[in-house]
Every structure is written in C-alpha cells, then in structure tokens.
Design a protein around this motif. Structure first.
Motif, short mmCIF file in Angstrom:
data_model
loop_
_atom_site.label_atom_id
_atom_site.label_comp_id
_atom_site.label_asym_id
_atom_site.label_seq_id
_atom_site.Cartn_x
_atom_site.Cartn_y
_atom_site.Cartn_z
N VAL A 1 11.82 -9.35 -3.44
CA VAL A 1 11.22 -8.04 -3.71
C VAL A 1 11.68 -7.02 -2.68
O VAL A 1 11.61 -7.26 -1.47
N GLN A 2 12.16 -5.88 -3.16
CA GLN A 2 12.53 -4.76 -2.29
C GLN A 2 11.69 -3.55 -2.70
O GLN A 2 11.86 -3.02 -3.79
N TYR A 3 10.79 -3.15 -1.82
CA TYR A 3 9.86 -2.07 -2.15
C TYR A 3 10.51 -0.70 -1.94
O TYR A 3 11.23 -0.47 -0.97
N LYS A 4 10.20 0.20 -2.86
CA LYS A 4 10.66 1.59 -2.75
C LYS A 4 9.65 2.49 -3.44
O LYS A 4 9.32 2.29 -4.60
N ASN A 5 9.15 3.49 -2.71
CA ASN A 5 8.14 4.38 -3.26
C ASN A 5 8.82 5.53 -4.01
O ASN A 5 9.62 6.26 -3.44
N VAL A 6 8.48 5.69 -5.28
CA VAL A 6 9.07 6.77 -6.08
C VAL A 6 7.99 7.69 -6.65
O VAL A 6 8.30 8.61 -7.40
N PHE A 7 6.74 7.45 -6.30
CA PHE A 7 5.65 8.26 -6.84
C PHE A 7 5.02 9.09 -5.73
O PHE A 7 4.72 8.57 -4.66
N GLU B 1 0.81 -1.21 0.00
CA GLU B 1 0.00 0.00 0.00
C GLU B 1 0.85 1.27 0.00
O GLU B 1 0.41 2.31 -0.49
N THR B 2 2.08 1.18 0.53
CA THR B 2 2.94 2.36 0.59
C THR B 2 3.49 2.72 -0.78
O THR B 2 3.49 3.88 -1.18
N THR B 3 3.96 1.71 -1.52
CA THR B 3 4.56 1.96 -2.84
C THR B 3 3.54 1.82 -3.96
O THR B 3 3.83 2.15 -5.10
N HIS B 4 2.35 1.27 -3.65
CA HIS B 4 1.27 1.07 -4.62
C HIS B 4 1.63 0.00 -5.66
O HIS B 4 1.04 -0.04 -6.73
#
Length: 231
Positions: free
Chosen positions: A164-170, A141-144
């Motif tokens: 998988v490594q999540y990263k939010n860029v938006f 939910e954080t990175t969508h």
C-alpha cells in the motif's frame, strides 16, 4: 568418469534446475498495482484474477480466487448519511473478534469465510468462499483511507498490506456539524443576553456580523406577512 557421462550428469542437473524455475514461476503469485482512490492511494492485488465489483454507497469491493479487498474513504464518500461507513465499521468490528496474529509488523485476524460474507456490503459478490480467512485492517488518518484485506493465504495478505502506498487527493473538509453547533451555541448565548437586556445594541451588531443577516431588514420582511412585531 569419462566426459560423456559428465556431460549427461550436467545436462540432467540443468534440466532439474530449469524445471524448478518453471514450477516456481507457474505457482508464484503475480501482482498488479491498482488505484484505491483515483490517482491516489494504490495497492498490489493478484494479477489477472482480481475483479472490481463496484461501489456500494461509498465502499469499494474487489475479489479474486481466494480473497476480498474492501476500501472506504470518508472524504470520497459524498453522502450525508454515511451508510457504507457503518457497514465498513461493522465488518471491521467483526474481523477484530477473530484470532489475532502479528505477522511482519501487521496485525492479522483469522476468521471464518462464512462470517465475512454475512456483512450486507458483500451482497453484490457471487462467491462461495469457505475455510479460514486472514484479514488485515489498515487505516490512514492523513489520506482518510480505510482498507480491509481478507484472503485464505496469509503471505498474500501481508504482501498486499506492505504494497500500500498512501496518497491524499481529497481536500480537507470542514466539520459542518461542529460549525453549526458552535454557531448555535454562540447565538444562544447572545439570545440569553438579549433576554436579560444586556447591551442590546452590541448584541444586535454581533449577531448581524456573525450571521450576515441585517435584523432590521429581516424584521421588515417578516412584518409584511405577520404584522408588526414587538421588537
């Protein structure tokens, strides 16, 4: 036992060990890291065989010898009508009709490959998969990010899920629809007050403040085309 025989035995053992190491190296899957979103979330995929098939109206698709990776990010998809989100959700629902298994902390669903390929977002892939596929759906939910990993090797599917490594860029989007609904509700309330002749000057001031439109100026401009208005 003389030294010559001992050396021969040791040599044979070493050859067996070396041959085993070579076989393991040749048969084990090598992985490489790819970006799911530009400079953002990453995942490991089978190296030297994973092919990027393109972006189908927002959904990204990769495939390799025995599997498919589909990703969708609602904040990366700029289209107003989220066609790929519908297709992604259809795929997600289809997968969850399969046999459920819990593997290393991940929920995995087993389905037939021919069912998987019935989803229209796979039209661009020219493959002939068959047999059982192990599918792991992921979301953040954080990175969508929404991710679906499907392949006929459950160990590979689990490895990919773990990588998988999540990263939010938006940046966060404002909920335009909710904003419009709220504004519409406020204006409707003000209109009802207006109709009931309740504190008209205050209502007028409030509407102008919320909309940024001067009602007298708007009225004058409209009258140029329609004639005098009874306001």
């Amino acid at each position: 036992m003389d030294n010559k025989k001992i050396i021969i035995i040791i040599g044979i053992i070493l050859l067996i060990i070396i041959a085993g190491v070579i076989i393991v190296m040749l048969t084990s899957v090598q992985y490489e890291k790819i970006d799911i979103t530009p400079n953002g979330t990453t995942i490991e995929v089978p190296a030297n065989q994973t092919k990027y098939n393109g972006n189908v109206e927002g959904a990204k698709i990769w495939n390799w010898n025995n599997g498919i990776l589909v990703t969708y990010n609602s904040h990366e998809d700029q289209s107003i009508i989220k066609v790929s989100e519908l297709g992604f959700n259809t795929l997600n629902n289809l997968i969850k009709n399969g046999e459920r298994q819990d593997i290393d902390g991940f929920t995995c669903y087993v389905i037939n490959a021919d069912q998987l390929l019935e989803i229209h977002i796979f039209d661009i892939i020219k493959v002939n998969y068959n047999g059982k596929f192990y599918c792991i759906p992921l979301s953040n939910e954080t990175t969508h990010d929404n991710i679906i990993i499907c392949c006929n090797d459950k160990n590979m599917a689990v490895h990919m899920a773990k990588s998988v490594q999540y990263k939010n860029v938006f940046p966060e989007k404002t909920d335009t629809l909710s904003t419009v609904k709220n504004m519409t509700g406020n204006l409707q309330s003000k209109a009802n007050d207006y109709a009931n002749n309740t504190n008209l000057s205050k209502i007028k001031s409030t509407i102008e403040e919320e909309t940024g439109v001067k009602l007298d100026d708007a009225k004058n401009k409209i009258e140029q085309y329609t004639g005098k208005l009874p306001v």
